[in-house]
Design a protein around this motif. Structure first.
Motif, PDB file in Angstrom:
ATOM      1  N   ASP A   1      -5.099   3.067  -9.563  1.00 25.11           N
ATOM      2  CA  ASP A   1      -4.224   2.464  -8.248  1.00 25.11           C
ATOM      3  C   ASP A   1      -4.873   1.855  -7.275  1.00 25.11           C
ATOM      4  O   ASP A   1      -4.187   1.749  -6.079  1.00 25.11           O
ATOM      5  CB  ASP A   1      -3.313   3.876  -7.809  1.00 25.11           C
ATOM      6  CG  ASP A   1      -4.387   4.883  -7.265  1.00 25.11           C
ATOM      7  OD1 ASP A   1      -5.495   4.917  -7.182  1.00 25.11           O
ATOM      8  OD2 ASP A   1      -3.639   6.047  -6.640  1.00 25.11           O
ATOM      9  N   LEU A   2      -6.147   1.781  -7.378  1.00 23.71           N
ATOM     10  CA  LEU A   2      -6.960   0.987  -6.286  1.00 23.71           C
ATOM     11  C   LEU A   2      -7.044  -0.679  -6.695  1.00 23.71           C
ATOM     12  O   LEU A   2      -7.436  -0.860  -7.862  1.00 23.71           O
ATOM     13  CB  LEU A   2      -8.365   1.384  -6.294  1.00 23.71           C
ATOM     14  CG  LEU A   2      -9.501   0.766  -5.552  1.00 23.71           C
ATOM     15  CD1 LEU A   2      -8.757   1.143  -3.866  1.00 23.71           C
ATOM     16  CD2 LEU A   2     -10.853   1.183  -5.471  1.00 23.71           C
TER      17      LEU A   2
ATOM     18  N   SER B   1       0.954  -1.292   0.195  1.00 25.94           N
ATOM     19  CA  SER B   1      -0.063  -0.077  -0.111  1.00 25.94           C
ATOM     20  C   SER B   1       0.953   1.297  -0.047  1.00 25.94           C
ATOM     21  O   SER B   1       1.901   1.355   0.513  1.00 25.94           O
ATOM     22  CB  SER B   1      -0.791  -0.132   1.251  1.00 25.94           C
ATOM     23  OG  SER B   1      -1.793  -1.071   1.288  1.00 25.94           O
ATOM     24  N   LEU B   2       0.284   2.231  -0.504  1.00 29.22           N
ATOM     25  CA  LEU B   2       0.996   3.665  -0.665  1.00 29.22           C
ATOM     26  C   LEU B   2       1.116   4.216   0.848  1.00 29.22           C
ATOM     27  O   LEU B   2       0.292   3.999   1.506  1.00 29.22           O
ATOM     28  CB  LEU B   2       0.084   4.491  -1.574  1.00 29.22           C
ATOM     29  CG  LEU B   2       0.676   5.938  -1.486  1.00 29.22           C
ATOM     30  CD1 LEU B   2       2.125   5.902  -2.246  1.00 29.22           C
ATOM     31  CD2 LEU B   2      -0.337   6.839  -2.387  1.00 29.22           C
ATOM     32  N   ARG B   3       2.419   4.688   1.217  1.00 27.71           N
ATOM     33  CA  ARG B   3       2.488   4.945   2.530  1.00 27.71           C
ATOM     34  C   ARG B   3       1.637   6.101   2.837  1.00 27.71           C
ATOM     35  O   ARG B   3       1.408   6.982   2.188  1.00 27.71           O
ATOM     36  CB  ARG B   3       3.849   5.492   2.724  1.00 27.71           C
ATOM     37  CG  ARG B   3       4.188   5.831   4.076  1.00 27.71           C
ATOM     38  CD  ARG B   3       5.717   6.322   4.227  1.00 27.71           C
ATOM     39  NE  ARG B   3       6.212   6.407   5.500  1.00 27.71           N
ATOM     40  CZ  ARG B   3       7.047   5.597   6.251  1.00 27.71           C
ATOM     41  NH1 ARG B   3       7.038   4.294   5.785  1.00 27.71           N
ATOM     42  NH2 ARG B   3       7.089   5.826   7.439  1.00 27.71           N
ATOM     43  N   GLY B   4       0.784   6.143   3.938  1.00 29.21           N
ATOM     44  CA  GLY B   4       0.052   7.133   4.507  1.00 29.21           C
ATOM     45  C   GLY B   4      -1.475   6.965   4.046  1.00 29.21           C
ATOM     46  O   GLY B   4      -2.307   7.721   4.520  1.00 29.21           O
ATOM     47  N   THR B   5      -1.726   5.820   3.345  1.00 26.56           N
ATOM     48  CA  THR B   5      -3.096   5.494   2.886  1.00 26.56           C
ATOM     49  C   THR B   5      -3.514   4.395   3.788  1.00 26.56           C
ATOM     50  O   THR B   5      -3.125   3.752   4.520  1.00 26.56           O
ATOM     51  CB  THR B   5      -3.277   5.132   1.464  1.00 26.56           C
ATOM     52  OG1 THR B   5      -2.350   3.950   1.224  1.00 26.56           O
ATOM     53  CG2 THR B   5      -2.299   6.326   0.516  1.00 26.56           C
ATOM     54  N   ARG B   6      -5.084   4.222   3.727  1.00 27.64           N
ATOM     55  CA  ARG B   6      -5.533   3.341   4.347  1.00 27.64           C
ATOM     56  C   ARG B   6      -5.894   2.044   3.814  1.00 27.64           C
ATOM     57  O   ARG B   6      -5.974   2.002   2.528  1.00 27.64           O
ATOM     58  CB  ARG B   6      -6.962   3.895   4.944  1.00 27.64           C
ATOM     59  CG  ARG B   6      -6.794   4.972   5.962  1.00 27.64           C
ATOM     60  CD  ARG B   6      -8.294   5.545   6.375  1.00 27.64           C
ATOM     61  NE  ARG B   6      -7.899   6.360   7.275  1.00 27.64           N
ATOM     62  CZ  ARG B   6      -8.777   7.677   7.565  1.00 27.64           C
ATOM     63  NH1 ARG B   6      -9.644   7.641   6.358  1.00 27.64           N
ATOM     64  NH2 ARG B   6      -8.414   8.532   8.210  1.00 27.64           N
TER      65      ARG B   6
ATOM     66  N   ASN C   1      -7.029  -1.423  -1.423  1.00 20.22           N
ATOM     67  CA  ASN C   1      -5.729  -0.641  -0.858  1.00 20.22           C
ATOM     68  C   ASN C   1      -5.460   0.157  -2.048  1.00 20.22           C
ATOM     69  O   ASN C   1      -5.746  -0.066  -3.156  1.00 20.22           O
ATOM     70  CB  ASN C   1      -4.501  -1.313  -0.222  1.00 20.22           C
ATOM     71  CG  ASN C   1      -4.249  -2.298  -1.038  1.00 20.22           C
ATOM     72  OD1 ASN C   1      -4.582  -3.451  -1.307  1.00 20.22           O
ATOM     73  ND2 ASN C   1      -2.976  -1.963  -1.576  1.00 20.22           N
ATOM     74  N   ILE C   2      -4.695   1.440  -1.808  1.00 17.98           N
ATOM     75  CA  ILE C   2      -4.052   2.215  -2.724  1.00 17.98           C
ATOM     76  C   ILE C   2      -2.598   1.558  -2.992  1.00 17.98           C
ATOM     77  O   ILE C   2      -1.932   1.604  -2.014  1.00 17.98           O
ATOM     78  CB  ILE C   2      -4.051   3.614  -2.479  1.00 17.98           C
ATOM     79  CG1 ILE C   2      -5.278   4.110  -2.265  1.00 17.98           C
ATOM     80  CG2 ILE C   2      -3.393   4.425  -3.605  1.00 17.98           C
ATOM     81  CD1 ILE C   2      -6.380   4.119  -3.355  1.00 17.98           C
TER      82      ILE C   2
ATOM     83  N   TYR D   1      -8.945  -0.897   3.531  1.00 16.37           N
ATOM     84  CA  TYR D   1     -10.324  -1.204   4.115  1.00 16.37           C
ATOM     85  C   TYR D   1     -10.628  -2.553   3.796  1.00 16.37           C
ATOM     86  O   TYR D   1     -10.528  -3.302   2.796  1.00 16.37           O
ATOM     87  CB  TYR D   1     -11.224  -0.266   3.109  1.00 16.37           C
ATOM     88  CG  TYR D   1     -11.108   1.241   3.382  1.00 16.37           C
ATOM     89  CD1 TYR D   1     -11.744   1.941   4.147  1.00 16.37           C
ATOM     90  CD2 TYR D   1     -10.201   1.927   2.323  1.00 16.37           C
ATOM     91  CE1 TYR D   1     -11.629   3.185   4.348  1.00 16.37           C
ATOM     92  CE2 TYR D   1     -10.212   3.229   2.516  1.00 16.37           C
ATOM     93  CZ  TYR D   1     -10.951   3.980   3.658  1.00 16.37           C
ATOM     94  OH  TYR D   1     -10.402   5.025   3.780  1.00 16.37           O
TER      95      TYR D   1
END
Length: 107
Positions: free
Chosen positions: A95-96, A18-23, A41-42, A25
């Motif tokens: 990017d999802l 996952s991209l750092r700083g993203t959530r 996730n992104i 779900y």
């Protein structure tokens, strides 16, 4: 044990890539006798692969990444889900990244 392994593989992938700083779900939805688990996730990198390619054994999504791993996680998750008479799907939208598990409710 199989379902635990599937969810563990999917959670590990989401945490690693996952991209750092993203959530990340996770959702559980019950509808008409079916239970569906979605993990999304992104991605931290460009997903320049198809859902069919990423499900192949030994496939790695980001060719340049240097993290440990065999490229078996998603393939194992798909196989184990099938052994439990479930459905395993991947959806990629920009990017999802989404992994979707669905099972007939048995209780």
């Amino acid at each position: 044990k199989r379902l635990y392994r599937v969810i563990q593989n999917l959670m590990d992938n989401a945490l690693k890539y996952s991209l750092r700083g993203t959530r990340i779900y996770y959702t559980l939805k019950k509808d008409g006798g079916t239970a569906e688990i979605t993990i999304k996730n992104i991605a931290a990198y460009e997903m320049d692969f198809t859902k069919e390619e990423i499900l192949e054994r030994f496939s790695r999504g980001d060719k340049a990444r240097s993290t440990e791993g065999s490229g078996l996680g998603l393939s194992i998750a798909q196989s184990l889900t099938g052994l439990m008479n479930g459905n395993f799907a991947i959806q990629i939208d920009g990017d999802l990244f989404k992994a979707i598990l669905s099972f007939e409710e048995v209780f």
